[in-house]
Design a protein around this motif. Structure first.
Motif, PDB file in Angstrom:
ATOM      1  N   UNK A  82      -7.614  -7.937  -4.090  1.00  0.00           N
ATOM      2  CA  UNK A  82      -7.434  -6.993  -5.207  1.00  0.00           C
ATOM      3  C   UNK A  82      -7.964  -5.611  -4.845  1.00  0.00           C
ATOM      4  N   UNK A  83      -9.113  -5.560  -4.198  1.00  0.00           N
ATOM      5  CA  UNK A  83      -9.685  -4.266  -3.814  1.00  0.00           C
ATOM      6  C   UNK A  83      -8.841  -3.607  -2.735  1.00  0.00           C
ATOM      7  N   UNK A  84      -8.319  -4.390  -1.792  1.00  0.00           N
ATOM      8  CA  UNK A  84      -7.450  -3.836  -0.748  1.00  0.00           C
ATOM      9  C   UNK A  84      -6.210  -3.201  -1.372  1.00  0.00           C
ATOM     10  N   UNK A  85      -5.598  -3.886  -2.329  1.00  0.00           N
ATOM     11  CA  UNK A  85      -4.412  -3.331  -2.999  1.00  0.00           C
ATOM     12  C   UNK A  85      -4.749  -2.033  -3.730  1.00  0.00           C
ATOM     13  N   UNK A  86      -5.890  -1.999  -4.399  1.00  0.00           N
ATOM     14  CA  UNK A  86      -6.310  -0.781  -5.105  1.00  0.00           C
ATOM     15  C   UNK A  86      -6.560   0.360  -4.122  1.00  0.00           C
ATOM     16  N   UNK A 112       3.836  -4.424   6.272  1.00  0.00           N
ATOM     17  CA  UNK A 112       3.917  -5.681   7.023  1.00  0.00           C
ATOM     18  C   UNK A 112       3.026  -6.767   6.413  1.00  0.00           C
ATOM     19  N   UNK A 113       1.982  -6.377   5.734  1.00  0.00           N
ATOM     20  CA  UNK A 113       1.051  -7.353   5.144  1.00  0.00           C
ATOM     21  C   UNK A 113       1.448  -7.780   3.734  1.00  0.00           C
ATOM     22  N   UNK A 118       0.622 -12.664  -3.086  1.00  0.00           N
ATOM     23  CA  UNK A 118       1.318 -13.204  -4.252  1.00  0.00           C
ATOM     24  C   UNK A 118       2.094 -12.086  -4.952  1.00  0.00           C
ATOM     25  N   UNK A 119       3.227 -12.437  -5.524  1.00  0.00           N
ATOM     26  CA  UNK A 119       4.058 -11.451  -6.193  1.00  0.00           C
ATOM     27  C   UNK A 119       3.446 -11.116  -7.552  1.00  0.00           C
ATOM     28  N   UNK A 124       4.143  -5.517  -6.447  1.00  0.00           N
ATOM     29  CA  UNK A 124       5.497  -4.982  -6.602  1.00  0.00           C
ATOM     30  C   UNK A 124       5.490  -3.452  -6.638  1.00  0.00           C
ATOM     31  N   UNK A 125       4.537  -2.896  -7.378  1.00  0.00           N
ATOM     32  CA  UNK A 125       4.447  -1.443  -7.469  1.00  0.00           C
ATOM     33  C   UNK A 125       4.141  -0.824  -6.107  1.00  0.00           C
TER      34      UNK A 125
END
Length: 134
Positions: A82-86, A112-113, A118-119, A124-125
């Motif tokens: 979650x932190x990586x996505x943020x 690539x990652x 999980x979708x 998606x954004x």
């Protein structure tokens, strides 16, 4: 490491003429973080990359974006998805309007990652923003 040691040992005695005198404190923190990541000390890597972001002088959009991309990768390796996505979202915001090979490499590495995530709406954004940017 041996090349760095040799360069340090042979550095000129006069201040300001060092092979690394052009490095800012923020750039040193970034490099230190990446060395820690390479050596597998991910906690120290994350700490140094946060420090690089906090240090005054790391205000160039390109430099800041590159540090954010690297920080996201370290966070992912530490299992903090979650932190990586943020962080990668912050990277994309910071990289808007910046043309750079290193920024493009960051985009490619993130893209690539993403298939292994999980979708979710966040994923998606992020995918959409990367696709739009490319």
């Amino acid at each position: 490491m041996s090349f760095a040691q040799t360069a340090i040992e042979n550095a000129p005695a006069k201040p300001g003429q060092s092979w690394a005198s052009h490095y800012s404190h923020g750039r040193w923190a970034h490099e230190s973080g990446m060395i820690h990541a390479t050596m597998g000390d991910l906690a120290a890597a994350e700490e140094h990359l946060h420090l690089a972001l906090d240090i005054h002088g790391l205000d160039r959009k390109r430099t800041r974006a590159i540090v954010l991309a690297d920080l996201g990768h370290v966070q992912l390796k530490r299992g903090n998805t979650a932190q990586a996505l943020a962080t990668w979202n912050d990277f994309l915001h910071c990289a808007e309007g910046v043309q750079s090979v290193r920024i493009n490499d960051g985009l490619t590495n993130i893209a690539a990652r993403l298939p292994s995530f999980p979708n979710s709406p966040t994923t998606q954004e992020l995918r959409q923003r990367i696709t739009t940017r490319a």
